[in-house]
Write a protein that holds these residues in place. Sequence first.
Motif: not given
Length: 403
Positions: A190-197, A201-204, A209-211
């Motif tokens: 959940w922390s990775l998803l909340l900090c994704v912005s 930002k990487r190639k995959d 996000i799907v993972h």
Amino acid sequence: MEQISQWLWKQEYWLPPGISWADMEKMEGSRRPLPRDLLLALPLALGFIMLRYAFERRVALPLSRVLGVKDQVRLKVAPAPNLEAFYTKNSRQPTQSEITSLVNQCHLTHRQVETWFRNRRNLDRPSNSKKFCEASWRFVFYLVAFTAGLASLINTPWFWDQRECWRGFPQQPVQDVHYWYYMLELGFYWSLLLCVSVDVKRKDFKEQIVHHFATIFLLGFSYCSNYIRIGTLVMLVHDSSDFLLESAKMFNYAGWKKTCDSLFVIFAAVFLVTRLVVFPSKIIYTTLVLSMEVFEPFMGYYFFNALLLVLQALHIYWAYLILRMIYKFLFLGKLDKDERSDVESDPEEEENEEEEEKEEDRSSWRKRKVVLDSRLAMLNSSCVLNNLTNQKANANRRLPKAR
């Protein structure tokens, strides 16, 4: 609202035929899985974010200096409100027609506008220190999670015989150590998803996000359905190679190429074995085939296996990228950047811009060389003229004496 809740928690969705929620309440043991337990993952996610913030600044950043991580010097851009507005609202890479329009608005040359946008993009690119800190945080978590998970599972019967995952299912009490193993992993993702912005930002990016979504749904659903035994094995298999990848990234940012290459080769071997051999043969086969020895298929069975197959599809995609890198290493003699998750979103753009910068440097050097050559020529001609003038004056001074 009550009708939606009743529909969502229908026992036919979550439990095998012949088992009801009332039967689950009669379970013996210290703990039984309850859906409300998943709410703990959100405060844990916030705790992970704060811990990560402190870790990156107090531990990872000083460590990056010790290991020799160097950041490229980024040129600042001159204030240009029109260009900045276009950059933030429209596009980071304007087309040639858009550049022509901006040239007319800002009264700059075509080259100056292109240079401004290139330098502005470079300012937004993450530094090596930032990427090192992110990799360090993930490395520490995956290493601790794998070590703790292995210690909690190595003495369990289902670690050695996957049929034990279904003995007495779904009326299986949950041990406290596995409960916390689940909650901490769920909070971390959940922390990775909340900090994704705010992360690099990487190639995959889309695949990541799907993972993350598939992992969160997998953990949440498997906990509510008491697929916890097989779920702990899924987490252990994933953590076994992730910390190796993050360690390879850390040394890559530090410039330790040989160490990075060695760790990446080890990671690739572990990844290919665990994700393409162990995961399908031990995990997916267990959930698809061996579980049918205990219960008949139900909706939760199909949903859980669908999530596992989504993960396996991602494994195959990442394995393709890794094998392509190994091919380059074997036949070209070098390892490129990690194509699985360490390549930024615009690698070709960066390469093109580096070529543009080199070409611009070469062009400016040619111009400076032409100017320098012309000045040297002028200086030489001036020196020649001076010499001729001096020689003529000396000759004129000697003429009367000769007469």
